[in-house]
Design an enzyme around this catalytic site. Structure first.
Site, mmCIF file in Angstrom:
data_model
loop_
_atom_site.group_PDB
_atom_site.id
_atom_site.type_symbol
_atom_site.label_atom_id
_atom_site.label_comp_id
_atom_site.label_asym_id
_atom_site.label_seq_id
_atom_site.Cartn_x
_atom_site.Cartn_y
_atom_site.Cartn_z
ATOM 1 N N GLY A 49 20.719 0.228 1.085
ATOM 2 C CA GLY A 49 20.446 1.177 2.151
ATOM 3 C C GLY A 49 19.161 0.775 2.845
ATOM 4 N N GLN A 54 11.734 1.678 8.108
ATOM 5 C CA GLN A 54 11.523 0.365 7.490
ATOM 6 C C GLN A 54 11.597 -0.767 8.511
ATOM 7 O OE1 GLN A 54 14.403 1.293 4.053
ATOM 8 N NE2 GLN A 54 12.977 -0.167 3.143
ATOM 9 N N CYS A 102 13.379 -1.708 -3.630
ATOM 10 C CA CYS A 102 13.280 -1.285 -2.232
ATOM 11 C C CYS A 102 12.978 -2.517 -1.393
ATOM 12 C CB CYS A 102 12.150 -0.262 -2.092
ATOM 13 S SG CYS A 102 11.871 0.296 -0.397
ATOM 14 N N LEU A 103 13.597 -2.604 -0.218
ATOM 15 C CA LEU A 103 13.356 -3.755 0.650
ATOM 16 C C LEU A 103 11.915 -3.806 1.141
ATOM 17 C CD1 LEU A 103 16.670 -3.714 2.731
ATOM 18 C CD2 LEU A 103 16.119 -5.110 0.735
ATOM 19 N N HIS A 143 16.713 8.116 -2.456
ATOM 20 C CA HIS A 143 15.773 7.047 -2.091
ATOM 21 C C HIS A 143 15.666 6.928 -0.567
ATOM 22 C CE1 HIS A 143 13.994 2.889 -2.806
ATOM 23 N NE2 HIS A 143 14.284 2.849 -1.509
ATOM 24 N N GLU A 144 16.818 6.911 0.122
ATOM 25 C CA GLU A 144 16.786 6.735 1.582
ATOM 26 C C GLU A 144 16.203 7.953 2.282
ATOM 27 O OE1 GLU A 144 17.084 3.851 2.632
ATOM 28 O OE2 GLU A 144 17.946 3.065 0.786
ATOM 29 N N HIS A 147 12.473 7.962 2.249
ATOM 30 C CA HIS A 147 11.866 7.121 3.292
ATOM 31 C C HIS A 147 11.596 7.930 4.559
ATOM 32 C CE1 HIS A 147 11.667 3.042 1.805
ATOM 33 N NE2 HIS A 147 12.920 3.047 1.396
#
Ligand code: ZN
Length: 190
Positions: A49, A54, A102-103, A143-144, A147
């Site tokens: 995701g 981000q 996480c990216l 998680h998303e 963000h």
């Protein structure tokens, strides 16, 4: 195809609370292009995701998808989902311990997540959805959505000793986690 650079922890936009989009904004070429770019960027990075902030845009859009993901091979599939203005509501107090990456963060670590959550969101056409998700899929949604509130998973790591680089995770933690989480996925079904 427009893969955008992914911002890393320390960039201020990752700490901003993102802005809700109106229906007119969702339909705009700018937001439709942003959604396409988020999908391309998620695929390019093998993410499960990615949220709009981000890639530098503090608006409430995230995309999620899990197929056969080399970063997270134990994750059950999630169909490609565009979540605009998502709202999460835990269904009860039951939680599980997840190991997340996480990216935007070059580490993994253990995070407590709600087991079952109700998710309400709009898709890229502005249509409203109301679903219940469980297990690792619920963890990905949490998680998303974090963000979009300027929260990173490291904020929720209860034991900092669980933080590891991907190489050290692979060398020392992956096997035990995959064994535990595979049994968990078999139990909760997602
Ligand atoms: Zn992330």
């Amino acid at each position: 195809m427009a893969v955008r650079p992914v911002l890393s922890i320390g960039h201020p936009v990752l700490r901003q609370s993102s802005r809700t989009l109106t229906d007119d904004e969702i339909a705009s070429p700018h937001v439709q292009q942003l959604i396409d770019d988020l999908i391309d960027t998620m695929h390019d990075a093998d993410g499960a995701g990615i949220a709009a902030n981000q890639v530098g845009e503090a608006v409430r859009v995230a995309v999620l998808e899990v197929t056969h993901n080399p970063r997270y091979p134990y994750k059950p599939p999630i169909p490609l989902t565009v979540a605009v203005n998502p709202v999460l509501e835990p269904l009860d107090d039951e939680t599980f311990l997840n190991n997340e990456g996480c990216l935007s963060v070059p580490l993994r670590g253990e995070v407590e997540r709600y087991l079952s959550v109700r998710v309400r969101y709009q898709d890229r056409n502005g249509d409203h959805h109301d679903e219940v998700v469980r297990g690792l899929t619920a963890g990905t949604w949490q998680h998303e959505c974090d963000h979009l509130d300027g929260v990173l998973f490291v904020d929720r790591v209860t034991d900092p000793a669980t933080l590891a680089t991907w190489d050290e995770y692979d060398a020392h933690h992956r096997d035990a986690f995959v064994e535990r989480i595979t049994a968990f996925v078999e139990r909760v079904g997602s």
